[in-house]
Design a protein around this motif. Structure first.
Motif: not given
Length: 387
Positions: A318-320, A322-331
């Motif tokens: 789930f930590a990973e 969270g990082r992936l969701l951050d990348r999606l928002h940035e993209a």
């Protein structure tokens, strides 16, 4: 983590069918999906949640492709495990069930799992089980013995592609081999059984009693969605015996086959290398996980893998996520600067239409950026609460 308010329409002209396990599933009529739900005697764990989140995504992807999904998810509020748990707690079984169902609904809301169109309860479908038992007897596919009605399941393991030893092992895990008097075959299962003084009971032509588990789901599914459905959803551990018997009973009773055009069996969730299960207490509770991670992060953590793949439930997953969701928002970029990108949306949708391939759809969205990412977030329901 950025909070976005822009919503993308998730309907899209049908370019290709939804495919599950080789079955093409975009019918003209509504897409009928039955999910085997909870037995409400304890709070929801991650293994349960994974199944219900995947069912929710199935509906969202179908809707995005132009289909009209109709979901039913049952509540097995007549079950010996529930009765025993209520006795230990000193509560009536139906009161315990109501409290546990409330807590389950709260967890599902936190994970943005929309309420199904229908939520059949076993207590409300006992007459349907009686009718099912009568139909099976009339078809010569069941027999009576001292207040029991047994379904002839001798052919079910073979239909499921299992040898006798494997089928016995799997059915034993679900109690189908526990002290069952008067059966002709070890693979015969109770459609109806007599109740003791400490068990719930209803009248029937065979005396006061209660339904068998497989028969409950068979009757609830048929009563809710008809004699044939498009997708039968549950954990991979339900493939046999539960789904196999559920389908066999409905098919014999109605003469309509197959009962389900496709199945969606969600991969096993493990903890410490062992299957997560309430019966063993080997659990991570959804409510505890939500104290450490936001709902959209937990949801993505459950989804970012092939649907049938087993996985280990660790905080690192789930930590990973969270990082992936951050990348999606940035993209995705700022909403004010986005323009519609039908081609990007179509590529995302095409990935999801192939066995709900979330990792592939995420890769496409990250590579495309902008509008495609916003579309992915909406189809996967990663930034909205359940309605």
């Amino acid at each position: 983590m950025p909070v976005e308010t822009t919503r993308y329409p998730v309907t899209h002209p049908v370019a290709s069918p939804l495919v599950l396990g080789g079955a093409r599933l975009l019918p003209v009529a509504p897409l009928r999906v039955y999910t085997c739900g909870i037995t409400p005697y304890a709070v929801t764990h991650v293994g349960h949640a994974a199944t219900f989140v995947w069912a929710d995504v199935l509906a969202s992807v179908a809707r995005a492709a132009g289909a009209q999904p109709v979901l039913a998810r049952n509540v097995t509020d007549v079950d010996d495990v529930l009765t025993a748990a209520a006795a230990r707690a000193g509560e009536p079984y139906d009161e315990l069930a109501v409290v546990q169902e409330f807590q389950f609904d709260r967890d599902m809301t936190a994970l943005s799992v929309a309420r199904p169109a229908q939520s059949p309860h076993a207590r409300g479908h006992v007459p349907a089980v009686v009718r099912l038992a009568a139909a099976l007897l009339d078809a010569g596919a069941a027999y009576e013995h001292e207040g029991h009605v047994y379904f002839d399941g001798s052919a079910v393991p073979g239909r499921a592609g299992l040898d006798e030893e494997t089928a016995l092992r799997l059915s034993r895990e679900y109690g189908d081999q526990d002290s069952v008097p008067g059966r002709r075959s070890p693979f015969d299962v109770a459609v109806w059984r007599p109740s003791g003084e400490d068990q719930p009971a209803w009248p029937s032509p065979w005396g006061w009693g209660r339904p068998g588990w497989h028969a409950e789901c068979a009757a609830m599914a048929a009563a809710s969605l008809g004699h044939a459905i498009d997708v039968l959803v549950g954990g991979v551990d339900l493939a046999f015996p539960h789904h196999a018997y559920q389908a066999a009973m409905v098919e014999v009773a109605t003469g309509v086959a197959p009962f389900a055009r496709a199945t969606l069996h969600v991969g096993e969730v493990r903890l410490g290398g062992e299957k997560m299960a309430k019966s063993t207490g080997n659990l991570v509770l959804v409510s505890d996980l939500l104290e450490r991670f936001p709902g959209p992060v937990v949801r993505l953590g459950l989804l970012h893998r092939p649907v049938g793949e087993p996985w280990e439930c660790e905080d690192a997953v789930f930590a990973e996520a969270g990082r992936l969701l951050d990348r999606l928002h940035e993209a995705a970029g700022p909403p004010s600067g986005r323009t519609e990108d039908p081609q990007g949306r179509q590529r995302v949708l095409s990935a999801l239409l192939g066995d709900l391939d979330v990792p592939a759809a995420v890769e496409v969205a990250l590579a495309t950026g902008g509008d495609a990412v916003g579309y992915l977030l909406d189809v996967l329901r990663l930034r909205e609460r359940a309605s």
